[in-house]
Scaffold this active site. Structure first.
Site, PDB file in Angstrom:
ATOM      1  N   LYS A 121       0.836  -1.211   0.000  1.00 23.08           N
ATOM      2  CA  LYS A 121       0.000   0.000   0.000  1.00 23.08           C
ATOM      3  C   LYS A 121       0.871   1.261   0.000  1.00 23.08           C
ATOM      4  CE  LYS A 121      -2.576   0.382   3.613  1.00 23.08           C
ATOM      5  NZ  LYS A 121      -1.759   1.284   4.454  1.00 23.08           N
ATOM      6  N   THR A 159       4.043   1.472  -0.864  1.00 18.78           N
ATOM      7  CA  THR A 159       4.779   1.470  -2.130  1.00 18.78           C
ATOM      8  C   THR A 159       3.919   2.029  -3.256  1.00 18.78           C
ATOM      9  OG1 THR A 159       6.071  -0.444  -1.417  1.00 18.78           O
ATOM     10  CG2 THR A 159       5.983  -0.008  -3.788  1.00 18.78           C
ATOM     11  N   ARG A 176       2.259   8.616   6.957  1.00 17.48           N
ATOM     12  CA  ARG A 176       2.590   8.544   8.378  1.00 17.48           C
ATOM     13  C   ARG A 176       4.074   8.297   8.611  1.00 17.48           C
ATOM     14  NH1 ARG A 176      -0.929   3.837  10.653  1.00 17.48           N
ATOM     15  NH2 ARG A 176      -0.408   2.975   8.623  1.00 17.48           N
ATOM     16  N   LYS A 187       6.765  -6.239  11.092  1.00 16.52           N
ATOM     17  CA  LYS A 187       6.072  -5.616   9.963  1.00 16.52           C
ATOM     18  C   LYS A 187       7.023  -4.887   9.021  1.00 16.52           C
ATOM     19  CE  LYS A 187       2.399  -2.274   8.918  1.00 16.52           C
ATOM     20  NZ  LYS A 187       3.229  -1.275   8.236  1.00 16.52           N
ATOM     21  N   ALA A 208      -3.283   1.879  13.090  1.00 19.13           N
ATOM     22  CA  ALA A 208      -4.634   1.796  12.515  1.00 19.13           C
ATOM     23  C   ALA A 208      -5.470   0.681  13.121  1.00 19.13           C
ATOM     24  CB  ALA A 208      -4.551   1.605  11.002  1.00 19.13           C
ATOM     25  N   PHE A 256      -3.704  -0.180   7.025  1.00 21.01           N
ATOM     26  CA  PHE A 256      -4.313  -1.489   6.801  1.00 21.01           C
ATOM     27  C   PHE A 256      -5.428  -1.434   5.753  1.00 21.01           C
ATOM     28  CE2 PHE A 256      -2.681  -1.988  11.301  1.00 21.01           C
ATOM     29  CZ  PHE A 256      -1.566  -2.718  10.924  1.00 21.01           C
ATOM     30  N   PHE A 288       3.631  -8.837  -9.175  1.00 22.03           N
ATOM     31  CA  PHE A 288       4.784  -9.643  -8.796  1.00 22.03           C
ATOM     32  C   PHE A 288       5.198 -10.486 -10.001  1.00 22.03           C
ATOM     33  CE2 PHE A 288       3.662  -8.366  -4.610  1.00 22.03           C
ATOM     34  CZ  PHE A 288       4.738  -8.630  -3.777  1.00 22.03           C
ATOM     35  N   TRP A 292       6.901  -0.837  -7.913  1.00 19.15           N
ATOM     36  CA  TRP A 292       7.995  -1.410  -7.115  1.00 19.15           C
ATOM     37  C   TRP A 292       9.221  -1.631  -7.991  1.00 19.15           C
ATOM     38  CZ3 TRP A 292      10.758  -6.037  -7.207  1.00 19.15           C
ATOM     39  CH2 TRP A 292      11.534  -6.320  -6.061  1.00 19.15           C
TER      40      TRP A 292
END
Length: 556
Positions: free
Chosen positions: A71, A73, A94, A105, A273, A301, A382, A410
């Site tokens: 998210k 990225t 954030r 994480k 969150a 999230f 991916f 990415w």
């Protein structure tokens, strides 16, 4: 072989921060430099009434999985892509917490060729905001216990101190402690505990304040304890708001940095969150909107937690309205929602993808039907994704009437997000009227039920006796009209972390309630959610090192 995130970041030549600020027409006189590549921006730049607000783009996601969704990225890459197609763009996000950085994480500066830099600084101490928030929180805690020790003029019941201490680290050992033991001069012995700093009310207050004076007023209203007669005691009654505001005066100023492609990024505030409201600061978002035509921001999230709180709390309080919403998903994560183990995700599995798709579809429904906003699905690509999997996913999403775009930010940076940027620009021109999941005038119980039924897709709620009593007490104290901040597992639409996909016929268990009276919302604790995470068996911290010349390694 693809470089690691930190290797990519460290090989990028950064531009001086005043050059980045100039892209937003922010003059150097409004910058407070933290070295060459970071700066705080004076809130006074918002006082220009001639500035028009840009378009606000909210990035959210499906329920997260260990496979990763990307998210942040996607948010960073979208900002770069908007810049690449000639738009005056900025990103607002954030600040990372040290707890997840050294836990499991990871950081929150994006990944691959869609990162915010200097990523080491951002993921570690940055400009010291979170340290200042922790110090401010603990000043209040010290003043409470000192007041009790020095004669307790306010008749605070030591058993009913609701204000906990804070530290920006995952440390399960500190969840429940006994303090003040030993000599009489050590204070009044009582049960106590620590929350992670990003879950503290001070963090929420800072992020929901439009000015220093408003922050001071919110601080004054923070409820910190109850008396022996069961009456609330506020931070203002301790005369602490002035000192706390002094500690936070610089932390309140938004931080300006850049992406790998030198797009301006405001990184400010970091409430969790799953236990807080999960959005960057109002000041940073509004500052970005005042100086850019398109602003990309994100909520923590999935749309069940972050986007719901962004809309029902932040947009309500700040008078904001997203012009478009991006919902991020990966085929890998959807297959995990369909029952595939992480070790088997590189193998094509159409059946598992189909089983996991309802999770994504529910989040689309939340944005389009509950909140009445236009949405596009961004599939974070991916290399292992197969053409058949992509075709199945595309047909399923298009059947909902939604647009779906493949994102390659990415691997390619802004160039890999051009199609997404163009889709977002088109969506920003659509007419929409923001709706909320509940009305503030609803009862506390009704607001929680509406979130569970409309946003999570559950049947309803089951309340513990203590939660029912807390709801009545908070209503009697005049807090019944505040918005709701659900504290729920991020991994499932339900309060059961193991219930992946789109669970049905479930009940959410409401364990207890507390009020963040200064921040202006009621926290509803569900399931077994905690305010202080713990470290995993092998924390990320064991991989981090620093060389003799000060170069950090192992940070993702």
């Amino acid at each position: 072989m693809m470089k690691s995130d930190i290797e990519i970041a460290q090989s990028t030549e950064m531009r001086p921060i005043e050059e980045i600020a100039s892209k937003l027409a922010i003059e150097d006189k409004h910058l407070e430099h933290y070295g060459k590549y970071k700066a705080k921006v004076d809130y006074n730049v918002l006082h220009n009434s001639e500035v028009k607000n840009g378009k606000l783009i909210l990035v959210t996601a499906i329920n997260p999985t260990p496979a990763g969704e990307g998210k942040t990225t996607t948010s960073v890459g979208l900002g770069d892509a908007l810049q690449k197609i000639g738009k005056k763009a900025a990103v607002a996000m954030r600040e990372p917490s040290l707890g997840p950085v050294f836990g499991i994480k990871g950081g929150a500066a994006g990944g691959g060729y869609a990162q915010v830099i200097p990523m080491e600084d951002i993921n570690l101490h940055f400009t010291g905001d979170i340290h200042a928030i922790g110090a401010a929180n603990n000043l209040v805690a010290a003043m409470i216990d000192n007041h009790i020790y020095q004669g307790n003029e306010l008749s605070i019941d030591p058993r009913r101190v609701t204000w906990r201490r804070a530290i920006d680290m995952n440390d399960r050992q500190l969840r429940s402690i006994v303090s003040g033991i030993g000599a009489k001069t050590n204070g009044m012995p009582r049960e106590d505990g620590f929350d992670i700093t990003v879950a503290s009310e001070i963090m929420a207050v800072l992020c929901l304040s439009n000015s220093l004076s408003e922050m001071k007023e919110k601080l004054r209203n923070c409820l910190v304890a109850y008396t022996f007669d069961n009456k609330p005691i506020t931070l203002g009654q301790l005369n602490a708001e002035g000192a706390v505001s002094a500690l936070l005066k610089d932390a309140l100023k938004p931080n300006l940095v850049q992406t790998l492609e030198h797009t301006p990024v405001f990184v400010h505030g970091g409430p969790f969150a799953n236990i807080a409201h999960g959005c960057n600061s109002l000041l940073a978002t509004k500052m970005a909107l005042a100086h850019a035509d398109y602003v990309v921001t994100e909520a923590g999230f999935g749309a069940d937690l972050g986007a719901e709180k962004f809309i029902d709390i932040k947009c309500r309080m700040g008078g904001l309205k997203p012009d478009a919403v991006v919902i991020v998903a990966t085929i890998r994560a959807l297959k995990m929602h369909g029952g595939v183990k992480k070790t088997d995700l590189n193998t094509e599995n159409i059946e598992a993808l189909k089983k996991g798709l309802p999770n994504l579809i529910k989040h689309i429904e939340n944005i389009q039907q509950v909140f009445s906003l236009p949405a596009v699905v961004a599939i974070n690509a991916f290399p292992q994704d197969t053409e058949e999997e992509l075709t199945v996913l595309k047909h399923a999403i298009e059947a909902t009437g939604s647009r779906i775009v493949q994102s390659n930010v990415w691997a390619e940076g802004g160039a890999g997000g051009v199609e997404l940027a163009e889709a977002v620009v088109d969506m920003c021109e659509e007419e929409s009227t923001l709706t909320f999941a509940y009305e503030l005038s609803d009862s506390i119980e009704s607001k929680v039920d509406k979130i569970v039924q409309k946003v999570y897709g559950g049947n309803g709620t089951e309340w513990s006796k203590s939660a029912r009593n807390a709801a009545k007490k908070l209503t009697d104290l005049g807090y019944g009209n505040l918005p709701i901040c659900m504290a729920k597992t991020q991994y499932s639409l339900s309060d059961n972390a193991a219930a992946l996909g789109r669970p049905e016929d479930f009940i959410v268990n409401v364990r207890n309630l507390s009020v963040s009276a200064g921040a202006g919302f009621i926290v509803v604790l569900t399931g077994n959610i905690m305010r202080m995470p713990g470290l995993p068996k092998v924390p990320s911290a064991v991989q981090v090192d620093v060389s003799e010349d000060g170069t950090i390694s192992g940070l993702f």
